[in-house]
Scaffold this motif. Structure first.
Motif, PDB file in Angstrom:
ATOM      1  N   VAL A 144      72.034  66.125  55.179  1.00 20.02           N
ATOM      2  CA  VAL A 144      71.509  67.059  54.159  1.00 20.02           C
ATOM      3  C   VAL A 144      70.075  67.500  54.473  1.00 20.02           C
ATOM      4  CG1 VAL A 144      73.027  66.194  52.332  1.00 20.02           C
ATOM      5  CG2 VAL A 144      70.727  65.209  52.576  1.00 20.02           C
ATOM      6  N   GLY A 145      69.550  67.061  55.635  1.00 16.40           N
ATOM      7  CA  GLY A 145      68.206  67.472  56.057  1.00 16.40           C
ATOM      8  C   GLY A 145      67.068  66.804  55.300  1.00 16.40           C
ATOM      9  N   ALA A 146      67.354  65.639  54.707  1.00 18.84           N
ATOM     10  CA  ALA A 146      66.315  64.941  53.935  1.00 18.84           C
ATOM     11  C   ALA A 146      65.402  64.121  54.834  1.00 18.84           C
ATOM     12  CB  ALA A 146      66.970  64.012  52.911  1.00 18.84           C
ATOM     13  N   LYS A 147      64.130  64.012  54.448  1.00 21.99           N
ATOM     14  CA  LYS A 147      63.232  63.043  55.093  1.00 21.99           C
ATOM     15  C   LYS A 147      63.717  61.653  54.681  1.00 21.99           C
ATOM     16  CE  LYS A 147      59.093  65.949  54.786  1.00 21.99           C
ATOM     17  NZ  LYS A 147      57.734  66.079  54.204  1.00 21.99           N
ATOM     18  N   LEU A 148      63.541  60.676  55.561  1.00 22.18           N
ATOM     19  CA  LEU A 148      64.011  59.320  55.268  1.00 22.18           C
ATOM     20  C   LEU A 148      62.884  58.304  55.393  1.00 22.18           C
ATOM     21  CD1 LEU A 148      66.358  57.232  54.796  1.00 22.18           C
ATOM     22  CD2 LEU A 148      66.653  57.210  57.281  1.00 22.18           C
ATOM     23  N   VAL A 149      62.748  57.464  54.365  1.00 24.51           N
ATOM     24  CA  VAL A 149      61.836  56.322  54.442  1.00 24.51           C
ATOM     25  C   VAL A 149      62.699  55.062  54.467  1.00 24.51           C
ATOM     26  CG1 VAL A 149      60.011  55.000  53.290  1.00 24.51           C
ATOM     27  CG2 VAL A 149      60.035  57.497  53.107  1.00 24.51           C
ATOM     28  N   TYR A 150      62.547  54.244  55.497  1.00 31.60           N
ATOM     29  CA  TYR A 150      63.266  52.973  55.581  1.00 31.60           C
ATOM     30  C   TYR A 150      62.260  51.847  55.428  1.00 31.60           C
ATOM     31  CZ  TYR A 150      65.704  48.980  57.782  1.00 31.60           C
ATOM     32  OH  TYR A 150      66.248  47.739  58.062  1.00 31.60           O
ATOM     33  N   VAL A 151      62.456  51.019  54.412  1.00 28.62           N
ATOM     34  CA  VAL A 151      61.532  49.912  54.171  1.00 28.62           C
ATOM     35  C   VAL A 151      61.962  48.715  55.016  1.00 28.62           C
ATOM     36  CG1 VAL A 151      60.496  48.403  52.440  1.00 28.62           C
ATOM     37  CG2 VAL A 151      61.103  50.767  51.825  1.00 28.62           C
ATOM     38  N   SER A 152      61.099  48.336  55.971  1.00 32.45           N
ATOM     39  CA  SER A 152      61.389  47.209  56.846  1.00 32.45           C
ATOM     40  C   SER A 152      60.401  46.063  56.580  1.00 32.45           C
ATOM     41  CB  SER A 152      61.366  47.662  58.311  1.00 32.45           C
ATOM     42  OG  SER A 152      61.906  46.658  59.153  1.00 32.45           O
ATOM     43  N   THR A 153      60.220  45.174  57.531  1.00 33.35           N
ATOM     44  CA  THR A 153      59.592  43.889  57.229  1.00 33.35           C
ATOM     45  C   THR A 153      58.758  43.330  58.376  1.00 33.35           C
ATOM     46  OG1 THR A 153      60.156  41.549  56.759  1.00 33.35           O
ATOM     47  CG2 THR A 153      61.766  42.818  57.981  1.00 33.35           C
ATOM     48  N   ASP A 154      57.831  42.440  58.032  1.00 37.38           N
ATOM     49  CA  ASP A 154      57.045  41.709  59.035  1.00 37.38           C
ATOM     50  C   ASP A 154      57.924  40.724  59.814  1.00 37.38           C
ATOM     51  OD1 ASP A 154      57.320  40.325  56.547  1.00 37.38           O
ATOM     52  OD2 ASP A 154      55.750  38.912  57.109  1.00 37.38           O
ATOM     53  N   TYR A 155      59.119  40.434  59.314  1.00 35.83           N
ATOM     54  CA  TYR A 155      60.007  39.475  59.980  1.00 35.83           C
ATOM     55  C   TYR A 155      60.604  40.020  61.281  1.00 35.83           C
ATOM     56  CZ  TYR A 155      59.989  35.917  56.315  1.00 35.83           C
ATOM     57  OH  TYR A 155      59.619  34.924  55.440  1.00 35.83           O
ATOM     58  N   VAL A 156      60.281  41.270  61.643  1.00 32.58           N
ATOM     59  CA  VAL A 156      60.733  41.789  62.946  1.00 32.58           C
ATOM     60  C   VAL A 156      59.881  41.184  64.076  1.00 32.58           C
ATOM     61  CG1 VAL A 156      61.648  43.941  62.004  1.00 32.58           C
ATOM     62  CG2 VAL A 156      59.299  43.897  62.895  1.00 32.58           C
ATOM     63  N   LYS A 179      63.840  62.783  61.046  1.00 32.36           N
ATOM     64  CA  LYS A 179      62.593  62.912  60.273  1.00 32.36           C
ATOM     65  C   LYS A 179      62.384  61.652  59.456  1.00 32.36           C
ATOM     66  CE  LYS A 179      63.939  66.668  58.166  1.00 32.36           C
ATOM     67  NZ  LYS A 179      63.976  67.936  57.386  1.00 32.36           N
ATOM     68  N   PHE A 180      61.956  60.580  60.135  1.00 33.49           N
ATOM     69  CA  PHE A 180      61.910  59.289  59.443  1.00 33.49           C
ATOM     70  C   PHE A 180      60.520  58.652  59.416  1.00 33.49           C
ATOM     71  CE2 PHE A 180      63.022  58.249  63.876  1.00 33.49           C
ATOM     72  CZ  PHE A 180      62.064  57.287  64.165  1.00 33.49           C
ATOM     73  N   PHE A 181      60.327  57.840  58.404  1.00 37.25           N
ATOM     74  CA  PHE A 181      59.184  56.929  58.308  1.00 37.25           C
ATOM     75  C   PHE A 181      59.763  55.524  58.211  1.00 37.25           C
ATOM     76  CE2 PHE A 181      58.153  60.868  56.076  1.00 37.25           C
ATOM     77  CZ  PHE A 181      56.934  61.227  56.615  1.00 37.25           C
ATOM     78  N   ILE A 182      59.488  54.691  59.202  1.00 33.79           N
ATOM     79  CA  ILE A 182      59.859  53.279  59.097  1.00 33.79           C
ATOM     80  C   ILE A 182      58.623  52.564  58.560  1.00 33.79           C
ATOM     81  CG2 ILE A 182      60.382  51.174  60.408  1.00 33.79           C
ATOM     82  CD1 ILE A 182      62.057  52.977  62.316  1.00 33.79           C
ATOM     83  N   VAL A 183      58.760  51.986  57.376  1.00 33.15           N
ATOM     84  CA  VAL A 183      57.614  51.344  56.718  1.00 33.15           C
ATOM     85  C   VAL A 183      57.817  49.835  56.711  1.00 33.15           C
ATOM     86  CG1 VAL A 183      56.405  51.075  54.509  1.00 33.15           C
ATOM     87  CG2 VAL A 183      57.101  53.353  55.269  1.00 33.15           C
ATOM     88  N   ARG A 184      57.077  49.143  57.573  1.00 40.64           N
ATOM     89  CA  ARG A 184      57.150  47.675  57.565  1.00 40.64           C
ATOM     90  C   ARG A 184      56.133  47.138  56.565  1.00 40.64           C
ATOM     91  NH1 ARG A 184      56.775  47.531  63.935  1.00 40.64           N
ATOM     92  NH2 ARG A 184      58.944  48.027  64.518  1.00 40.64           N
ATOM     93  N   THR A 185      56.585  46.224  55.730  1.00 45.24           N
ATOM     94  CA  THR A 185      55.681  45.646  54.752  1.00 45.24           C
ATOM     95  C   THR A 185      55.871  44.138  54.710  1.00 45.24           C
ATOM     96  OG1 THR A 185      54.836  45.890  52.490  1.00 45.24           O
ATOM     97  CG2 THR A 185      57.241  45.948  52.764  1.00 45.24           C
ATOM     98  N   SER A 186      55.061  43.448  53.913  1.00 49.87           N
ATOM     99  CA  SER A 186      55.092  41.982  53.939  1.00 49.87           C
ATOM    100  C   SER A 186      54.610  41.373  52.625  1.00 49.87           C
ATOM    101  CB  SER A 186      54.169  41.490  55.068  1.00 49.87           C
ATOM    102  OG  SER A 186      52.847  41.952  54.841  1.00 49.87           O
ATOM    103  N   TRP A 187      55.078  40.196  52.328  1.00 49.25           N
ATOM    104  CA  TRP A 187      54.585  39.374  51.208  1.00 49.25           C
ATOM    105  C   TRP A 187      54.465  40.193  49.916  1.00 49.25           C
ATOM    106  CZ3 TRP A 187      50.491  35.185  52.844  1.00 49.25           C
ATOM    107  CH2 TRP A 187      50.907  34.543  54.021  1.00 49.25           C
TER     108      TRP A 187
END
Length: 281
Positions: free
Chosen positions: A94-106, A144-152
């Motif tokens: 559908v042509g949407a921007k994508l944000v994927y919430v990832s982790t410090d565990y990578v 068109k993605f943002f991979i957002v790694r976050t933690s705690w």
């Protein structure tokens, strides 16, 4: 016309915060929990995302029970890897921007240096491996993605370390907390604001988003009790003192290189964020 944003995991700790913030900012928000959209069901994901036709998809749904993932790896990969593939494919269609919430565990946490967005990944356990597989599917199937790694992560919704400490602080006189794992606490409100800033741009890529500074779990607990004025005897202990099914990275401190190089707002220090959270909730 307001932008449409579709949020998966909308009943989770971060998901609820995202739904509230994006609604407040005037977006047309579609928040889906597992009851409305099962991300492991590809046909259902395609149907829902195809029907809504969002401008932005924020994928925060995940199997996040780190220890449980060790005993049910297939379930973890089904949700975190293939569920993410399903969302990425449908969002791309559908042509949407994508944000994927990832982790410090990578990361495996074996280095003494903070991890930036270009540091090599090497997850220790099933949870980290399944989230990294999700990152790879996002790279493979979305443009068109943002991979957002976050933690705690902690916030007003759901259960988290801060709430657990406050509860134990009222029940116990003495408490042992792990002092040999260091990382970056992240307040969901600050994380949600950072995501809001990202999606308004085309500065796609991988981002490490946490509050500034770093601490051990022991130092984090100490700060929580200091902020609320609870007197408790805190005892530092080691990871080995409390064996868990899943290995944790000893160091998962983030460097916020992408935030800086792309001129996004730098995120406040964890102590300031904690103080704000405890005062306002």
């Amino acid at each position: 016309m307001s932008q449409k944003v579709l949020i998966t995991g909308a009943k989770g700790q971060l998901g609820k915060e995202l739904v509230e913030l994006f609604t407040e900012k005037g977006f047309e928000v579609y928040g889906f929990g597992r009851d409305k959209m099962d991300i492991t069901n590809q046909a259902q994901v395609q149907e829902m995302i195809g029907f809504v036709k969002p401008n932005i998809v924020i994928h925060s749904a995940a199997h996040t029970q780190v220890d449980l993932a060790e005993s049910e790896p297939e379930q973890a990969f089904l949700i975190n890897a293939y569920g993410t593939r399903n969302v990425a494919v449908a969002a791309e269609a559908v042509g949407a921007k994508l944000v994927y919430v990832s982790t410090d565990y990578v990361f495996d946490g074996t280095t003494d240096e903070p991890y930036n967005e270009f540091s090599p990944t090497s997850p220790l356990g099933v949870y980290g491996k399944s989230k990294l597989a999700g990152e790879q599917f996002v790279r493979d199937f979305h443009s068109k993605f943002f991979i957002v790694r976050t933690s705690w992560v902690y916030g007003k919704h759901g259960s988290n370390f801060v709430k657990t400490m406050l509860k134990l602080g009222e029940e116990k006189k003495e408490l042992s907390v792990v002092s040999d794992q260091i990382g970056c606490p992240t307040y969901t409100l600050d994380l949600a604001h950072a995501i809001l800033e990202l999606v308004d741009t085309q500065k796609y890529g991988v981002y490490h988003i946490s509050n500034g500074g770093s601490c051990s779990w022991y130092e984090f607990a100490k700060a929580i009790f200091e902020e609320v004025g609870i007197n408790i005897d805190l005892v530092p202990c080691t990871t080995a003192d409390f064996p868990r099914p899943a290995a944790r990275p000893a160091n998962s401190v983030f460097e916020h290189m992408s935030i800086k190089l792309n001129n996004f707002t730098s995120i406040r220090h964890w102590r300031e964020a904690l103080s704000s959270f405890l005062k306002n909730n």
